[in-house]
Design an enzyme around this catalytic site. Structure first.
Site, PDB file in Angstrom:
ATOM      1  N   ARG A  38      22.262  29.023 179.049  1.00 22.03           N
ATOM      2  CA  ARG A  38      21.683  30.356 179.298  1.00 22.03           C
ATOM      3  C   ARG A  38      20.238  30.231 179.793  1.00 22.03           C
ATOM      4  NH1 ARG A  38      24.865  32.016 174.786  1.00 22.03           N
ATOM      5  NH2 ARG A  38      23.140  31.788 173.341  1.00 22.03           N
ATOM      6  N   ARG A  39      19.498  29.226 179.274  1.00 19.78           N
ATOM      7  CA  ARG A  39      18.107  29.028 179.746  1.00 19.78           C
ATOM      8  C   ARG A  39      18.116  28.538 181.196  1.00 19.78           C
ATOM      9  NH1 ARG A  39      18.295  31.013 175.380  1.00 19.78           N
ATOM     10  NH2 ARG A  39      18.254  32.783 176.761  1.00 19.78           N
ATOM     11  N   LYS A  41      22.871  34.836 164.844  1.00 21.83           N
ATOM     12  CA  LYS A  41      23.866  35.431 165.743  1.00 21.83           C
ATOM     13  C   LYS A  41      25.021  35.944 164.879  1.00 21.83           C
ATOM     14  CE  LYS A  41      23.089  33.450 170.214  1.00 21.83           C
ATOM     15  NZ  LYS A  41      21.673  33.380 169.920  1.00 21.83           N
ATOM     16  N   LYS A  83      15.529  41.468 177.890  1.00 25.04           N
ATOM     17  CA  LYS A  83      16.211  41.922 179.110  1.00 25.04           C
ATOM     18  C   LYS A  83      17.724  41.771 178.963  1.00 25.04           C
ATOM     19  CE  LYS A  83      12.557  41.002 182.487  1.00 25.04           C
ATOM     20  NZ  LYS A  83      12.205  40.387 183.782  1.00 25.04           N
ATOM     21  N   GLY A  84      18.178  40.693 178.275  1.00 23.63           N
ATOM     22  CA  GLY A  84      19.612  40.424 178.133  1.00 23.63           C
ATOM     23  C   GLY A  84      19.989  39.160 178.875  1.00 23.63           C
ATOM     24  N   ASP A 122      20.447  38.547 166.484  1.00 26.62           N
ATOM     25  CA  ASP A 122      20.454  38.414 167.940  1.00 26.62           C
ATOM     26  C   ASP A 122      21.515  39.357 168.501  1.00 26.62           C
ATOM     27  OD1 ASP A 122      18.595  36.392 167.829  1.00 26.62           O
ATOM     28  OD2 ASP A 122      19.982  34.784 168.327  1.00 26.62           O
ATOM     29  N   GLN A 162      19.342  44.762 174.395  1.00 24.04           N
ATOM     30  CA  GLN A 162      19.272  44.232 175.762  1.00 24.04           C
ATOM     31  C   GLN A 162      19.041  45.376 176.751  1.00 24.04           C
ATOM     32  OE1 GLN A 162      23.192  42.930 175.057  1.00 24.04           O
ATOM     33  NE2 GLN A 162      22.671  40.760 174.858  1.00 24.04           N
ATOM     34  N   HIS A 167       9.007  36.824 178.940  1.00 27.03           N
ATOM     35  CA  HIS A 167       8.016  35.922 179.543  1.00 27.03           C
ATOM     36  C   HIS A 167       7.499  36.504 180.836  1.00 27.03           C
ATOM     37  CE1 HIS A 167      11.325  33.684 177.575  1.00 27.03           C
ATOM     38  NE2 HIS A 167      10.308  33.247 176.866  1.00 27.03           N
ATOM     39  N   ARG A 178      13.909  43.999 168.401  1.00 28.99           N
ATOM     40  CA  ARG A 178      13.429  43.039 169.403  1.00 28.99           C
ATOM     41  C   ARG A 178      14.002  43.461 170.760  1.00 28.99           C
ATOM     42  NH1 ARG A 178      16.522  37.846 169.211  1.00 28.99           N
ATOM     43  NH2 ARG A 178      15.363  37.361 167.324  1.00 28.99           N
TER      44      ARG A 178
HETATM   45  C1  LIG Z   1      12.130  35.723 171.679  1.00 25.09           C
HETATM   46  C2  LIG Z   1      13.329  36.004 172.540  1.00 25.09           C
HETATM   47  C3  LIG Z   1      14.533  36.329 171.941  1.00 25.09           C
HETATM   48  C4  LIG Z   1      15.637  36.618 172.726  1.00 25.09           C
HETATM   49  N1  LIG Z   1      16.803  37.054 172.133  1.00 25.09           N
HETATM   50  C5  LIG Z   1      17.831  37.444 172.909  1.00 25.09           C
HETATM   51  C6  LIG Z   1      18.992  38.051 172.343  1.00 25.09           C
HETATM   52  O1  LIG Z   1      19.110  38.237 171.121  1.00 25.09           O
HETATM   53  N2  LIG Z   1      19.998  38.414 173.183  1.00 25.09           N
HETATM   54  C7  LIG Z   1      19.907  38.245 174.549  1.00 25.09           C
HETATM   55  O2  LIG Z   1      20.840  38.616 175.270  1.00 25.09           O
HETATM   56  N3  LIG Z   1      18.824  37.667 175.097  1.00 25.09           N
HETATM   57  C8  LIG Z   1      17.798  37.272 174.327  1.00 25.09           C
HETATM   58  N4  LIG Z   1      16.682  36.707 174.911  1.00 25.09           N
HETATM   59  C9  LIG Z   1      16.720  36.290 176.338  1.00 25.09           C
HETATM   60  C10 LIG Z   1      16.359  37.428 177.270  1.00 25.09           C
HETATM   61  O3  LIG Z   1      17.392  38.388 177.269  1.00 25.09           O
HETATM   62  C11 LIG Z   1      16.140  36.916 178.705  1.00 25.09           C
HETATM   63  O4  LIG Z   1      17.316  36.325 179.185  1.00 25.09           O
HETATM   64  C12 LIG Z   1      15.028  35.888 178.833  1.00 25.09           C
HETATM   65  O5  LIG Z   1      13.954  36.194 177.987  1.00 25.09           O
HETATM   66  C13 LIG Z   1      14.491  35.867 180.283  1.00 25.09           C
HETATM   67  O6  LIG Z   1      13.975  37.125 180.615  1.00 25.09           O
HETATM   68  P1  LIG Z   1      12.410  37.437 180.715  1.00 25.09           P
HETATM   69  O7  LIG Z   1      12.193  38.741 180.026  1.00 25.09           O
HETATM   70  O8  LIG Z   1      11.616  36.314 180.184  1.00 25.09           O
HETATM   71  O9  LIG Z   1      12.152  37.726 182.240  1.00 25.09           O
HETATM   72  P2  LIG Z   1      12.486  36.886 183.549  1.00 25.09           P
HETATM   73  O10 LIG Z   1      12.234  37.816 184.674  1.00 25.09           O
HETATM   74  O11 LIG Z   1      13.823  36.235 183.448  1.00 25.09           O
HETATM   75  O12 LIG Z   1      11.395  35.743 183.535  1.00 25.09           O
HETATM   76  C14 LIG Z   1      10.034  35.986 183.806  1.00 25.09           C
HETATM   77  C15 LIG Z   1       9.382  34.638 184.049  1.00 25.09           C
HETATM   78  O13 LIG Z   1       9.405  33.878 182.821  1.00 25.09           O
HETATM   79  C16 LIG Z   1       9.717  32.526 183.080  1.00 25.09           C
HETATM   80  N5  LIG Z   1      11.002  32.200 182.440  1.00 25.09           N
HETATM   81  C17 LIG Z   1      11.937  33.055 181.981  1.00 25.09           C
HETATM   82  N6  LIG Z   1      12.983  32.378 181.437  1.00 25.09           N
HETATM   83  C18 LIG Z   1      12.686  31.076 181.573  1.00 25.09           C
HETATM   84  C19 LIG Z   1      13.347  29.891 181.211  1.00 25.09           C
HETATM   85  N7  LIG Z   1      14.541  29.901 180.606  1.00 25.09           N
HETATM   86  N8  LIG Z   1      12.767  28.704 181.497  1.00 25.09           N
HETATM   87  C20 LIG Z   1      11.547  28.655 182.100  1.00 25.09           C
HETATM   88  N9  LIG Z   1      10.858  29.768 182.483  1.00 25.09           N
HETATM   89  C21 LIG Z   1      11.426  30.952 182.219  1.00 25.09           C
HETATM   90  C22 LIG Z   1       9.805  32.366 184.584  1.00 25.09           C
HETATM   91  O14 LIG Z   1       8.543  31.973 185.067  1.00 25.09           O
HETATM   92  C23 LIG Z   1      10.135  33.753 185.054  1.00 25.09           C
HETATM   93  O15 LIG Z   1       9.687  33.987 186.356  1.00 25.09           O
HETATM   94  C24 LIG Z   1      15.552  36.486 174.149  1.00 25.09           C
HETATM   95  C25 LIG Z   1      14.327  36.175 174.744  1.00 25.09           C
HETATM   96  C26 LIG Z   1      13.215  35.962 173.965  1.00 25.09           C
HETATM   97  C27 LIG Z   1      11.913  35.679 174.636  1.00 25.09           C
END
Ligand SMILES: Cc1cc2nc3c(=O)[nH]c(=O)nc-3n(C[C@H](O)[C@H](O)[C@H](O)COP(=O)(O)OP(=O)(O)OC[C@H]3O[C@@H](n4cnc5c(N)ncnc54)[C@H](O)[C@@H]3O)c2cc1C
Length: 303
Positions: free
Chosen positions: A284-285, A96, A183-184, A130, A159, A223, A180
């Site tokens: 955030r998670r 970060k 979504k953000g 990040d 993002q 995910h 990378r």
């Molecule tokens: C490898 C990686 C690096 C990242 N780096 C950054 C970054 O540098 N900056 C930034 O702003 N964000 C970062 N993120 C976070 C990202 O922005 C999203 O907030 C996060 O990935 C959730 O979005 P999603 O694309 O998984 O979709 P979503 O629509 O949020 O999730 C899709 C499905 O995945 C599952 N899921 C998602 N999140 C969780 C969780 N926390 N616990 C359990 N199940 C979950 C659920 O089943 C959900 O229905 C990163 C994410 C990943 C995977």
């Protein structure tokens, strides 16, 4: 609404002090964080490598308030890279920028990210910055451009929810950076970012397609199985083979999806955080998935 409240809580120093002292959040954090020591991160990396995943190790921490903290964090990241090299692990690092001083002393941050990039180059590993809150987006993109112009191999997260991201993606790609796509994860105002899920997903899909057409080893971090499926379709349409891009998922999230992708011959990298500064990361998670919060509150009630 709940998401906004949680994201504000993730930045509250008083709450951070209280919550990190409790046993239940600490145990819940272990669902998403490999442990507090570098050894824990390396042990998780070995376990994931044995299951055909690569890793990006993340030493937790952000928004340092003095130069000594920034230097101490960079030292741990360089040590992680040295260990990755010694053990020949399939891993790189994520950093970060505000953990290494961005916004506090930008020249120091540039120097420290440069040191991390040099350590990564010595062991053939990759470094990704990040992407944090929108107050540092421009500084982060400019930092990557500047470092790359100086010969450092540094990638960057973007993002999809930010309106500016398509321009940033073009700038970073022109600078040769591997991107990378996420979504953000922060609370951003409507003037800067899409607020509804559908618009964010559409922006992500457009960017994934653009990156698969023009990007340098795109890293598709989600995910969301619908966006994973769309990415696979774009890759097939555009003739991008599985070795030319990767999926990234967070440690402890949707392991069956990781398995499915590995079985299908896709490259999967898991983002593995370690360290004792886990509070903002955990919150955030929780904000991403209300079911995690229910699990957390039940565990608290059961004490
Ligand atoms: C490898 C990686 C690096 C990242 N780096 C950054 C970054 O540098 N900056 C930034 O702003 N964000 C970062 N993120 C976070 C990202 O922005 C999203 O907030 C996060 O990935 C959730 O979005 P999603 O694309 O998984 O979709 P979503 O629509 O949020 O999730 C899709 C499905 O995945 C599952 N899921 C998602 N999140 C969780 C969780 N926390 N616990 C359990 N199940 C979950 C659920 O089943 C959900 O229905 C990163 C994410 C990943 C995977």
């Amino acid at each position: 609404m709940l998401r906004e409240v949680l994201l504000q809580a993730s930045e509250h120093p008083g709450l951070r002090r209280v919550v990190t002292g409790w046993g239940v959040p600490r145990r819940l954090a272990l669902r998403f964080v490999a442990g507090e020591r570098l050894e824990d991160g390396l042990a998780a990396t070995r376990r994931l490598a044995a299951r055909s995943r690569s890793v990006t190790l993340d030493y937790l921490g952000e928004s340092v308030t003095d130069a000594a903290q920034a230097r101490a964090a960079a030292k741990v990241v360089v040590e992680a890279l040295d260990r990755i090299g010694e053990e020949g692990l399939p891993a790189g690092v994520s950093v970060k920028p505000t953990q290494l001083g961005l916004g506090l002393d930008d020249a120091l941050c540039r120097e420290l990210v440069g040191e991390v990039a040099a350590a990564a180059a010595r062991v053939g590993a990759h470094v990704t910055l990040d992407m944090e809150g929108s107050d540092v987006t421009e500084a982060t993109v400019a930092l990557v451009e500047d470092l790359r112009a100086g010969g450092a191999d540094v990638g960057c997260a973007v993002q999809a929810y930010l309106y500016r991201t398509p321009d940033d993606v073009r700038r970073l790609t022109a600078a040769g950076a591997s991107i990378r796509l996420t979504k953000g994860a922060y609370a951003e105002p409507a003037i800067l970012a899409h607020q509804d899920r559908l618009s964010v997903d559409r922006a992500f899909d457009d960017l994934a397609r653009w990156l698969l057409a023009h990007g340098h080893h795109p890293r598709i971090a989600t995910h969301d199985h619908r966006l994973v499926a769309r990415t696979l379709t774009h890759a097939r349409d555009l003739g991008r083979g599985p070795d030319d891009f990767e999926f990234q998922l967070l440690y402890g999230v949707r392991e069956p999806l990781q398995d499915q992708l590995v079985r299908a011959g896709q490259r999967v990298r898991v983002y593995v955080p370690f360290g004792d500064q886990w509070y903002p990361y955990l919150v955030r998670r929780l904000a991403e998935r209300p079911a995690n919060l229910v699990f957390f509150l039940r565990a608290l009630a059961a004490r």
